[in-house]
Write a protein that holds these residues in place. Structure first.
Motif, PDB file in Angstrom:
ATOM      1  N   TRP A 172       0.804  -1.219   0.000  1.00 21.98           N
ATOM      2  CA  TRP A 172       0.000   0.000   0.000  1.00 21.98           C
ATOM      3  C   TRP A 172       0.843   1.277   0.000  1.00 21.98           C
ATOM      4  N   GLU A 173       2.140   1.114   0.037  1.00 23.46           N
ATOM      5  CA  GLU A 173       3.009   2.287   0.165  1.00 23.46           C
ATOM      6  C   GLU A 173       2.838   3.272  -0.996  1.00 23.46           C
ATOM      7  N   ALA A 174       2.881   2.785  -2.221  1.00 25.55           N
ATOM      8  CA  ALA A 174       2.800   3.678  -3.379  1.00 25.55           C
ATOM      9  C   ALA A 174       1.472   4.431  -3.409  1.00 25.55           C
ATOM     10  N   LEU A 175       0.386   3.726  -3.125  1.00 17.92           N
ATOM     11  CA  LEU A 175      -0.932   4.355  -3.128  1.00 17.92           C
ATOM     12  C   LEU A 175      -1.041   5.391  -2.010  1.00 17.92           C
ATOM     13  N   LEU A 176      -0.527   5.057  -0.831  1.00 17.59           N
ATOM     14  CA  LEU A 176      -0.550   6.008   0.270  1.00 17.59           C
ATOM     15  C   LEU A 176       0.287   7.248  -0.041  1.00 17.59           C
ATOM     16  N   ARG A 177       1.410   7.050  -0.716  1.00 18.18           N
ATOM     17  CA  ARG A 177       2.251   8.195  -1.080  1.00 18.18           C
ATOM     18  C   ARG A 177       1.520   9.123  -2.048  1.00 18.18           C
ATOM     19  N   ASP A 178       0.850   8.559  -3.029  1.00 22.69           N
ATOM     20  CA  ASP A 178       0.095   9.385  -3.965  1.00 22.69           C
ATOM     21  C   ASP A 178      -1.029  10.128  -3.245  1.00 22.69           C
ATOM     22  N   PHE A 179      -1.701   9.417  -2.369  1.00 20.12           N
ATOM     23  CA  PHE A 179      -2.774  10.024  -1.574  1.00 20.12           C
ATOM     24  C   PHE A 179      -2.215  11.142  -0.699  1.00 20.12           C
ATOM     25  N   VAL A 185      -9.573  11.887  -3.113  1.00 23.10           N
ATOM     26  CA  VAL A 185     -10.759  11.058  -2.868  1.00 23.10           C
ATOM     27  C   VAL A 185     -10.732   9.811  -3.752  1.00 23.10           C
ATOM     28  N   ARG A 186     -10.325   9.979  -5.007  1.00 22.76           N
ATOM     29  CA  ARG A 186     -10.237   8.838  -5.927  1.00 22.76           C
ATOM     30  C   ARG A 186      -9.236   7.810  -5.407  1.00 22.76           C
ATOM     31  N   LEU A 187      -8.103   8.272  -4.911  1.00 23.42           N
ATOM     32  CA  LEU A 187      -7.083   7.367  -4.386  1.00 23.42           C
ATOM     33  C   LEU A 187      -7.546   6.701  -3.088  1.00 23.42           C
ATOM     34  N   PHE A 188      -8.224   7.462  -2.256  1.00 20.31           N
ATOM     35  CA  PHE A 188      -8.747   6.911  -1.003  1.00 20.31           C
ATOM     36  C   PHE A 188      -9.693   5.747  -1.277  1.00 20.31           C
ATOM     37  N   ALA A 189     -10.506   5.902  -2.309  1.00 17.66           N
ATOM     38  CA  ALA A 189     -11.483   4.852  -2.648  1.00 17.66           C
ATOM     39  C   ALA A 189     -10.817   3.551  -3.059  1.00 17.66           C
ATOM     40  N   MET A 190      -9.549   3.598  -3.395  1.00 21.13           N
ATOM     41  CA  MET A 190      -8.821   2.400  -3.807  1.00 21.13           C
ATOM     42  C   MET A 190      -8.232   1.640  -2.623  1.00 21.13           C
ATOM     43  N   LEU A 191      -8.258   2.228  -1.440  1.00 22.19           N
ATOM     44  CA  LEU A 191      -7.724   1.563  -0.252  1.00 22.19           C
ATOM     45  C   LEU A 191      -8.767   0.592   0.309  1.00 22.19           C
ATOM     46  N   PRO A 192      -8.369  -0.603   0.731  1.00 20.07           N
ATOM     47  CA  PRO A 192      -9.319  -1.613   1.226  1.00 20.07           C
ATOM     48  C   PRO A 192      -9.714  -1.360   2.681  1.00 20.07           C
ATOM     49  N   ILE A 193     -10.405  -0.273   2.888  1.00 20.83           N
ATOM     50  CA  ILE A 193     -10.774   0.131   4.250  1.00 20.83           C
ATOM     51  C   ILE A 193     -12.243  -0.186   4.502  1.00 20.83           C
ATOM     52  N   TYR A 214     -14.661  14.448   2.242  1.00 26.26           N
ATOM     53  CA  TYR A 214     -15.696  15.016   1.385  1.00 26.26           C
ATOM     54  C   TYR A 214     -16.200  16.367   1.891  1.00 26.26           C
ATOM     55  N   ALA A 215     -16.134  16.585   3.197  1.00 26.52           N
ATOM     56  CA  ALA A 215     -16.725  17.805   3.756  1.00 26.52           C
ATOM     57  C   ALA A 215     -15.792  18.557   4.707  1.00 26.52           C
ATOM     58  N   GLY A 216     -15.164  17.829   5.620  1.00 28.73           N
ATOM     59  CA  GLY A 216     -14.385  18.489   6.662  1.00 28.73           C
ATOM     60  C   GLY A 216     -13.257  19.357   6.138  1.00 28.73           C
ATOM     61  N   VAL A 217     -12.536  18.877   5.119  1.00 35.71           N
ATOM     62  CA  VAL A 217     -11.390  19.631   4.607  1.00 35.71           C
ATOM     63  C   VAL A 217     -11.795  20.977   4.013  1.00 35.71           C
ATOM     64  N   TRP A 218     -13.075  21.123   3.683  1.00 40.68           N
ATOM     65  CA  TRP A 218     -13.533  22.383   3.091  1.00 40.68           C
ATOM     66  C   TRP A 218     -13.984  23.393   4.140  1.00 40.68           C
TER      67      TRP A 218
END
Length: 282
Positions: free
Chosen positions: A177-184, A242-250, A262-266
């Motif tokens: 998951w390292e590469a995906l987390l880095r992109d995120f 958000v797109r990258l987050f959706a790829m994590l198996p959480i 989706y909301a808090g960061v804004w």
């Protein structure tokens, strides 16, 4: 550049809010236990998010208890602590030290210098525990400060350097998951850097400090077109996150994490924009 990756309290259920707060309180206790009062004072929501995200992804054993504390002496509060919390606390100290040093260099703040000195004694143990990670973060922050000193207004380059810092922080382990987390993390870091620049631009310009968005404002025909540009960039960066987050198996804490992304960061960018418009109408 902290306090942007937060919840939207109004759209979070009571149960999820209590769960989120237990991670926040857990991080607070971890900072205090490991780094004392100086460490506890660096507590922030961004690192709470990282502790929560990594706990959701890696599902480490979590210690859950209920205690009173000096800040909240009346009502007992739940605390969730895991290895992810320990890691987030360590990274929190490292980034807080560098932020205090940067503020001291920028403003000559004696308070920030004192805070940096209080945290400096913890650097050797962090360097020993995470030698490669600490070196990478400090070198990248050095490049960021050089880019700011050179007034490099290229968003991809300068904001991208803070994105690299966040990517290094959020990539807890060297695994699948390292590469995906880095992109995120890159996306989140760029968002935080730009959102902070949006809030600080006017003050930075008054004090003659570099702000990556000053050139964009100067090139805009109006405040409205400038704000539209900023929010378009922020939307693009967060959309990628958000797109990258959706790829994590959480599967755990998903409503809380989605609430934040989706909301808090804004919350702060929208609040600042509304505050500006209220002042203009007076």
């Amino acid at each position: 550049m902290t306090g942007y990756i937060i919840i939207n309290r109004q759209s979070l259920s009571k149960e999820d809010y209590e769960c989120y707060r237990s991670f926040y309180c857990g991080l607070c206790e971890q900072l205090q236990n490991t780094y004392g009062r100086a460490g506890q004072m660096t507590l922030n929501y961004d690192m709470t998010f990282i502790a929560l995200l990594l706990a959701a992804l890696y599902e480490p054993d979590i210690s859950l208890d209920t205690k009173r504390c000096a800040i909240h002496p009346v009502r007992q509060r739940e605390r969730r602590i895991s290895d992810a919390t320990v890691y987030a606390a360590d990274m929190n100290i490292l980034l807080s030290y560098d932020k205090c040093m940067d503020d001291w260099k920028d403003d000559g703040s004696a308070v920030k210098h004192k805070e940096a000195q209080a945290l400096e004694k913890f650097l050797p143990q962090l360097q020993q525990k995470y030698p490669a990670k600490v070196q990478t973060i400090q070198e990248t922050l050095g490049k960021l400060y050089e880019a700011e000193a050179a007034r490099n207004a290229d968003i991809d380059q300068t904001a991208g350097l803070y994105g690299q810092v966040f990517a290094e922080v959020i990539a807890w382990r060297k695994d699948e998951w390292e590469a995906l987390l880095r992109d995120f993390g890159m996306c989140l870091g760029k968002f935080v850097y730009l959102a902070d620049a949006f809030e600080d631009r006017t003050q930075d310009e008054k004090k003659g400090r570099f702000n990556i968005l000053s050139a964009a404002r100067a090139a805009s025909e109006s405040d409205e077109s400038y704000e539209n540009f900023v929010f378009a960039v922020l939307n693009g960066v967060m959309g990628d996150a958000v797109r990258l987050f959706a790829m994590l198996p959480i599967v755990e804490y998903v409503p809380i994490l989605k609430n934040i992304l989706y909301a808090g960061v804004w919350t702060r960018p929208n609040s600042y924009r509304a505050r500006i418009h209220r002042k203009e109408q007076k």
